[in-house]
Scaffold this motif. Structure first.
Motif, short mmCIF file in Angstrom:
data_model
loop_
_atom_site.label_atom_id
_atom_site.label_comp_id
_atom_site.label_asym_id
_atom_site.label_seq_id
_atom_site.Cartn_x
_atom_site.Cartn_y
_atom_site.Cartn_z
N ASN A 62 0.82 -1.22 0.00
CA ASN A 62 0.00 0.00 0.00
C ASN A 62 0.85 1.27 0.00
OD1 ASN A 62 -1.28 -2.17 2.09
ND2 ASN A 62 -2.83 -1.38 0.68
N LYS A 63 1.91 1.25 0.80
CA LYS A 63 2.77 2.43 0.88
C LYS A 63 3.40 2.72 -0.47
CE LYS A 63 6.83 2.16 2.90
NZ LYS A 63 7.88 2.06 3.93
N GLN A 64 3.95 1.69 -1.12
CA GLN A 64 4.58 1.88 -2.43
C GLN A 64 3.56 2.37 -3.46
OE1 GLN A 64 4.93 -0.71 -0.43
NE2 GLN A 64 6.99 -1.60 -0.54
N ASP A 75 -9.77 8.87 -0.70
CA ASP A 75 -10.27 7.52 -0.98
C ASP A 75 -9.12 6.54 -1.17
OD1 ASP A 75 -12.93 8.17 -0.79
OD2 ASP A 75 -13.16 8.63 -2.92
N ASP A 76 -8.05 7.01 -1.80
CA ASP A 76 -6.87 6.15 -1.98
C ASP A 76 -6.29 5.74 -0.63
OD1 ASP A 76 -6.82 6.15 -4.81
OD2 ASP A 76 -5.92 8.14 -4.81
N LEU A 77 -6.13 6.72 0.26
CA LEU A 77 -5.56 6.46 1.58
C LEU A 77 -6.48 5.57 2.41
CD1 LEU A 77 -4.16 10.01 2.49
CD2 LEU A 77 -2.83 7.98 1.90
N ASN A 78 -7.77 5.87 2.39
CA ASN A 78 -8.72 5.08 3.19
C ASN A 78 -8.80 3.64 2.69
OD1 ASN A 78 -9.53 7.10 5.00
ND2 ASN A 78 -10.97 7.96 3.50
N THR A 79 -8.79 3.47 1.37
CA THR A 79 -8.83 2.11 0.81
C THR A 79 -7.59 1.33 1.18
OG1 THR A 79 -10.19 2.87 -1.06
CG2 THR A 79 -9.04 0.76 -1.31
N ALA A 80 -6.43 1.99 1.07
CA ALA A 80 -5.16 1.33 1.42
C ALA A 80 -5.17 0.89 2.88
CB ALA A 80 -4.00 2.27 1.15
N TRP A 81 -5.64 1.78 3.75
CA TRP A 81 -5.70 1.49 5.19
C TRP A 81 -6.67 0.35 5.48
CZ3 TRP A 81 -9.53 2.57 9.10
CH2 TRP A 81 -9.04 2.52 10.41
N SER A 82 -7.83 0.39 4.86
CA SER A 82 -8.86 -0.63 5.09
C SER A 82 -8.42 -2.00 4.60
CB SER A 82 -10.16 -0.22 4.39
OG SER A 82 -10.60 1.05 4.84
N LEU A 83 -7.85 -2.04 3.40
CA LEU A 83 -7.37 -3.32 2.86
C LEU A 83 -6.27 -3.90 3.73
CD1 LEU A 83 -7.21 -2.52 -0.97
CD2 LEU A 83 -8.82 -4.04 0.19
N LEU A 132 0.94 9.33 6.92
CA LEU A 132 2.40 9.44 6.94
C LEU A 132 3.00 9.20 5.56
CD1 LEU A 132 3.47 7.65 10.25
CD2 LEU A 132 3.14 10.08 9.83
N TRP A 133 2.31 8.42 4.73
CA TRP A 133 2.84 8.13 3.40
C TRP A 133 2.89 9.39 2.54
CZ3 TRP A 133 -0.99 3.44 2.93
CH2 TRP A 133 -0.60 2.46 3.84
N LEU A 134 2.05 10.37 2.87
CA LEU A 134 2.08 11.63 2.14
C LEU A 134 3.39 12.37 2.40
CD1 LEU A 134 -1.58 12.88 2.74
CD2 LEU A 134 -0.66 11.65 0.75
N TYR A 135 3.92 12.22 3.60
CA TYR A 135 5.25 12.80 3.89
C TYR A 135 6.31 12.15 3.01
CZ TYR A 135 3.47 15.06 8.16
OH TYR A 135 2.80 15.85 9.06
N LEU A 136 6.17 10.85 2.80
CA LEU A 136 7.14 10.14 1.96
C LEU A 136 7.09 10.64 0.52
CD1 LEU A 136 6.66 6.47 3.24
CD2 LEU A 136 8.42 8.11 3.91
#
Length: 491
Positions: A62-64, A75-83, A132-136
């Motif tokens: 998800n992070k990559q 929606d991208d972040l929420n989906t990644a977190w939920s999955l 946090l991935w947005l910081y990356l």
């Protein structure tokens, strides 16, 4: 600020974070090695190998995915977190049911209890704030330094306290668990994003994740197959010794090289449509990484006995030659990190999977036939396989980029040649001084460092035409000036 400057600045933050993290880890390891036995380390090693194998099975990438796509929505972040939560929880439950069977198969019933507790890493990791991935994406690693300082300080204090009171492997098991729990909690204090359950973009992420899961499993199996095999070939003491030495040999790679490699996916992704710039970024990254890792690897190879005696104590020196062999693993991991990042940026995830599977099968077949051999023979063969497969991957990347093989080879040879000349001169001078033990390590390391720098910059001044060398000189001068200015201001 240019992309290259941001990449270097990010690397410096990651390096600072890594130095603190590994510094605490080294101090902890030195203390624990004197309080606990190799068998304790063997139990922890076996438990962590198995837990992280299942963790790899649950890694969706998800992070990559968030870092690599052009525009990120909530929606991208929420989906990644939920999955992440759903998938890791499912794998965790399966693992819980499998633990009794695993302990029976390994004929080591003492690992069952540590596995139950350590398995909590799977659901815990899924709970982290995806913001946090947005910081990356922005190459902003400063917040991660804060997380590292807080989590490492707390877990360090707990581990050392428990080691003195319990005097067994539970100190390390609990400390490992805390090392993952604290960053998850703290992640919600350093980024304002608040995730919620959503599966709107599942299809897009599933297409990306399917190869990431397979690649991760193949990559983990390839990198850890040696550790898995020794759990069947050797007793808990040898497992503990091998794993401890492997961790020590990985310290430079984890804390010097990985911080440099971490921002490269973002850098390479932004340059993937410009082959000339991508080739330049690749060669510069490879050059910088080898410049840093080769002197460290050379010292580890030459003074393996003294390093083990200093770091772990005399009860571990019997197997110190394993550290010398593992130097080639360190070099292989350092090179492979860059190669993997650039191939991901080029969309070659499927190839990485095939490469990991093939190299894993080659290593597996060879190492299985070593049953009954000494741990020294096993380690040397494992290291030579690793460096050989990395050389193949390096050649493939050079062909993909259509860059000059001779040009890349010349850059690679500069730090290698500098290290060999410096250690040769160091050994001559050390022989005249006739020092031994820890004193020899201190004097020789200092002397080697000075000689390496002198030889390295002498070669750079002779061979100063490549753009990568010019850029390295500019960066070194820039950050040297910046560091000098900060020192003057602080005074």
């Amino acid at each position: 600020m240019s992309l290259s400057d941001r990449s270097i600045k990010s690397s410096m933050w990651i390096l600072a974070m890594g130095l603190f993290q590994r510094g605490a880890g080294i101090i902890s390891m030195i203390i624990l090695a004197r309080l606990l036995s190799p068998i304790d380390f063997g139990i922890v090693a076996l438990a962590t190998i198995l837990v992280f194998l299942f963790d790899t099975l649950s890694h969706l990438g998800n992070k990559q995915y968030i870092i690599s796509i052009e525009n990120v929505t909530d929606d991208d972040l929420n989906t990644a977190w939920s999955l992440n939560i759903v998938f890791k929880s499912v794998v965790w439950i399966i693992f819980l049911f499998a633990i009794p069977f695993i302990a029976d198969y390994m004929a080591k019933p003492e690992i069952a209890a540590p596995l139950y507790l350590l398995s909590l890493l799977l659901p815990i990791q899924a709970m982290g704030n995806p913001g946090l991935w947005l910081y990356l994406r922005e190459l902003n690693y400063r917040p991660f330094v804060k997380v590292t300082i807080v989590s490492k300080t707390i877990s360090f204090a707990v581990v050392i306290t428990l080691a003195f009171t319990l005097k067994n492997y539970w100190a390390m098991i609990i400390g490992t668990l805390l090392g993952y729990l604290i960053p998850v909690i703290y992640s919600y204090f350093i980024h304002p994003f608040r995730p919620s359950i959503s599966f709107k973009n599942t299809t897009l992420q599933r297409k990306y994740s399917q190869w990431i899961i397979l690649k991760g499993l193949a990559g983990y199996s390839r990198s850890q197959f040696d550790s898995i095999l020794i759990t069947k070939f050797f007793d808990l003491k040898i497992i503990g010794v091998y794993t401890m030495f492997k961790n020590i040999s990985a310290i430079p790679g984890q804390q010097i090289i990985l911080p440099l490699i971490e921002p490269l996916l973002s850098v390479f992704s932004k340059s993937k449509n410009d082959n000339v710039n991508l080739s330049y970024q690749f060669n510069l990254s490879l050059f910088v990484v080898l410049t840093l890792i080769m002197p460290v690897a050379t010292l580890m190879y030459t003074f393996h006995f003294e390093i083990i005696q200093l770091v772990l104590g005399t009860q571990w020196t019997e197997y110190s030659s394993l550290l010398a062999a593992m130097v080639f693993l360190l070099i292989s991991i350092s090179i492979s990190g860059i190669l993997t990042q650039i191939l991901i940026a080029l969309g070659k995830v499927k190839f990485i999977f095939y490469y990991d599977v093939l190299s894993f099968l080659v290593a597996a077949v060879i190492l299985i036939f070593l049953q009954g051999q000494s741990i020294e023979t096993f380690t040397w063969v494992r290291s030579l396989i690793a460096i050989s497969t990395s050389a193949f991957l390096l050649l493939f990347v050079i062909l993909q980029l259509k860059t000059s093989f001779i040009h890349s080879l010349l850059l690679i040879l500069i730090p290698i040649t500098s290290s060999l000349i410096a250690i040769y001169l160091t050994n001559i001078i050390a022989a005249l001084l006739k020092t031994t033990g820890i004193l020899e390590l201190i004097i020789s390391s200092t002397l080697f460092g000075i000689l390496y720098i002198v030889v390295f910059f002498t070669i750079l001044n002779i061979h100063n035409k490549p753009q990568e060398i010019i850029q390295l000189k500019i960066l070194l001068k820039k950050y040297s000036t910046s560091l000098t200015s900060k020192i003057k201001v602080s005074k």
